[in-house]
Motif scaffolding. Structure first.
Motif, PDB file in Angstrom:
ATOM      1  N   ILE A 116     -24.476 -59.490 -33.778  1.00  0.00           N
ATOM      2  CA  ILE A 116     -24.811 -58.472 -34.773  1.00  0.00           C
ATOM      3  C   ILE A 116     -24.807 -57.103 -34.097  1.00  0.00           C
ATOM      4  CG2 ILE A 116     -26.532 -57.648 -36.423  1.00  0.00           C
ATOM      5  CD1 ILE A 116     -27.543 -60.526 -36.628  1.00  0.00           C
ATOM      6  N   LYS A 117     -23.967 -56.229 -34.610  1.00  0.00           N
ATOM      7  CA  LYS A 117     -23.805 -54.895 -34.033  1.00  0.00           C
ATOM      8  C   LYS A 117     -25.109 -54.103 -34.124  1.00  0.00           C
ATOM      9  CE  LYS A 117     -21.007 -50.757 -34.404  1.00  0.00           C
ATOM     10  NZ  LYS A 117     -19.988 -50.040 -35.159  1.00  0.00           N
ATOM     11  N   ASN A 118     -25.442 -53.408 -33.047  1.00  0.00           N
ATOM     12  CA  ASN A 118     -26.610 -52.528 -32.957  1.00  0.00           C
ATOM     13  C   ASN A 118     -27.935 -53.245 -33.195  1.00  0.00           C
ATOM     14  OD1 ASN A 118     -24.989 -50.281 -32.402  1.00  0.00           O
ATOM     15  ND2 ASN A 118     -24.703 -49.861 -34.576  1.00  0.00           N
ATOM     16  N   GLN A 119     -28.019 -54.517 -32.813  1.00  0.00           N
ATOM     17  CA  GLN A 119     -29.280 -55.238 -32.935  1.00  0.00           C
ATOM     18  C   GLN A 119     -29.757 -55.660 -31.561  1.00  0.00           C
ATOM     19  OE1 GLN A 119     -30.125 -57.880 -36.218  1.00  0.00           O
ATOM     20  NE2 GLN A 119     -30.856 -59.445 -34.817  1.00  0.00           N
ATOM     21  N   MET A 120     -31.045 -55.513 -31.343  1.00  0.00           N
ATOM     22  CA  MET A 120     -31.677 -55.931 -30.088  1.00  0.00           C
ATOM     23  C   MET A 120     -32.797 -56.905 -30.392  1.00  0.00           C
ATOM     24  SD  MET A 120     -31.758 -52.335 -27.906  1.00  0.00           S
ATOM     25  CE  MET A 120     -33.483 -52.301 -28.010  1.00  0.00           C
ATOM     26  N   HIS A 121     -33.030 -57.810 -29.448  1.00  0.00           N
ATOM     27  CA  HIS A 121     -34.155 -58.729 -29.527  1.00  0.00           C
ATOM     28  C   HIS A 121     -35.123 -58.337 -28.417  1.00  0.00           C
ATOM     29  CE1 HIS A 121     -31.497 -61.993 -31.557  1.00  0.00           C
ATOM     30  NE2 HIS A 121     -31.756 -60.985 -32.343  1.00  0.00           N
ATOM     31  N   ILE A 122     -36.347 -58.043 -28.807  1.00  0.00           N
ATOM     32  CA  ILE A 122     -37.384 -57.636 -27.861  1.00  0.00           C
ATOM     33  C   ILE A 122     -38.510 -58.658 -27.965  1.00  0.00           C
ATOM     34  CG2 ILE A 122     -38.949 -55.814 -27.133  1.00  0.00           C
ATOM     35  CD1 ILE A 122     -37.158 -53.867 -28.799  1.00  0.00           C
ATOM     36  N   THR A 123     -38.801 -59.314 -26.850  1.00  0.00           N
ATOM     37  CA  THR A 123     -39.830 -60.352 -26.840  1.00  0.00           C
ATOM     38  C   THR A 123     -41.061 -59.843 -26.099  1.00  0.00           C
ATOM     39  OG1 THR A 123     -38.107 -62.037 -26.860  1.00  0.00           O
ATOM     40  CG2 THR A 123     -40.318 -62.753 -26.239  1.00  0.00           C
ATOM     41  N   VAL A 124     -42.215 -59.933 -26.772  1.00  0.00           N
ATOM     42  CA  VAL A 124     -43.476 -59.479 -26.190  1.00  0.00           C
ATOM     43  C   VAL A 124     -44.436 -60.654 -26.043  1.00  0.00           C
ATOM     44  CG1 VAL A 124     -43.265 -57.129 -27.093  1.00  0.00           C
ATOM     45  CG2 VAL A 124     -44.464 -58.839 -28.426  1.00  0.00           C
ATOM     46  N   LEU A 125     -45.307 -60.544 -25.055  1.00  0.00           N
ATOM     47  CA  LEU A 125     -46.349 -61.545 -24.823  1.00  0.00           C
ATOM     48  C   LEU A 125     -47.711 -60.911 -25.057  1.00  0.00           C
ATOM     49  CD1 LEU A 125     -45.218 -63.264 -21.494  1.00  0.00           C
ATOM     50  CD2 LEU A 125     -44.874 -64.071 -23.832  1.00  0.00           C
ATOM     51  N   GLY A 126     -48.652 -61.740 -25.427  1.00  0.00           N
ATOM     52  CA  GLY A 126     -50.004 -61.257 -25.614  1.00  0.00           C
ATOM     53  C   GLY A 126     -50.939 -62.375 -26.020  1.00  0.00           C
ATOM     54  N   GLU A 127     -52.052 -61.964 -26.598  1.00  0.00           N
ATOM     55  CA  GLU A 127     -53.053 -62.903 -27.087  1.00  0.00           C
ATOM     56  C   GLU A 127     -53.511 -62.449 -28.466  1.00  0.00           C
ATOM     57  OE1 GLU A 127     -55.991 -62.453 -23.956  1.00  0.00           O
ATOM     58  OE2 GLU A 127     -55.413 -64.404 -23.153  1.00  0.00           O
ATOM     59  N   ARG A 128     -53.928 -63.437 -29.264  1.00  0.00           N
ATOM     60  CA  ARG A 128     -54.451 -63.133 -30.602  1.00  0.00           C
ATOM     61  C   ARG A 128     -55.769 -63.875 -30.777  1.00  0.00           C
ATOM     62  NH1 ARG A 128     -50.926 -64.801 -35.640  1.00  0.00           N
ATOM     63  NH2 ARG A 128     -51.543 -66.853 -34.931  1.00  0.00           N
ATOM     64  N   LEU A 129     -56.791 -63.128 -31.125  1.00  0.00           N
ATOM     65  CA  LEU A 129     -58.098 -63.692 -31.429  1.00  0.00           C
ATOM     66  C   LEU A 129     -58.202 -63.867 -32.934  1.00  0.00           C
ATOM     67  CD1 LEU A 129     -61.128 -64.405 -30.823  1.00  0.00           C
ATOM     68  CD2 LEU A 129     -61.592 -61.959 -31.077  1.00  0.00           C
TER      69      LEU A 129
END
Length: 182
Positions: free
Chosen positions: A139-152
């Motif tokens: 897909i043109k001009n699409q990026m995948h950004i993966t983030v880590l964290g925590e959810r309470l």
């Protein structure tokens, strides 16, 4: 005759090794990850959202955005850097419980409605790192950004490790929009 004995023995050995191999996996996959934005994590991004429940106390959990977004911008082109601004806006909205700001980054209202399950007054988020930033090849001009964290989850007083992959795409007006969170 030798083949008749060797094949079952080999098959039994492979089954045994496969069964025993599961015990050597690390219990916490996030401890083996690095925080480099260009790391290839294709297998990681195929999972929707990894969660591991932990018991917690509301007093020890601090909702925050603790990602160094400026250093994550370094490998990006000038044209791609606004995608991280959009990501920061969405993550900040989750941390600060700003529902209007959270919904504003999506490509349309229908998608914002579909992604509302990430938002909730009972959730508190702490985002700690960006695991990867990858261009989508199909897909043109699409990026995948993966983030880590925590959810309470304050209703159950439990903390989950989370991994969220944002698919962001630049539209014809050269603005970046969120197309999904997975």
């Amino acid at each position: 005759m030798l083949k008749a004995i060797a094949m079952p023995t080999l098959l039994a050995s492979l089954i045994f090794l496969t069964a025993c191999g599961g015990d050597s996996l690390p219990k916490d996959e996030s401890s083996t990850s690095t925080n480099t934005p260009n790391q290839n994590t294709t297998s990681d991004t195929t999972r929707s959202q990894d969660t591991v429940a932990k018991s917690s106390s509301n007093t020890s959990f601090k909702a925050e955005l603790a990602i160094d977004l400026e250093s994550a911008k370094d490998p990006l082109t000038e044209n791609e850097r606004p995608a991280l601004d959009l990501l920061e806006q969405n993550l900040t909205a989750l941390v600060q419980h700003d529902h209007k700001l959270y919904r504003s980054g999506f490509v349309d209202e229908k998608l914002a409605d579909a992604m509302d399950f990430y938002y909730g007054e009972q959730f508190q988020y702490k985002f700690s790192s960006i695991v990867s930033i990858e261009e989508n090849a199909s897909i043109k001009n699409q990026m995948h950004i993966t983030v880590l964290g925590e959810r309470l989850d304050t209703t159950t007083n439990s903390v989950e490790d989370i991994k969220m992959m944002y698919a962001v795409r630049q539209n014809e007006q050269e603005d970046w929009d969120i197309y999904t969170i997975d």
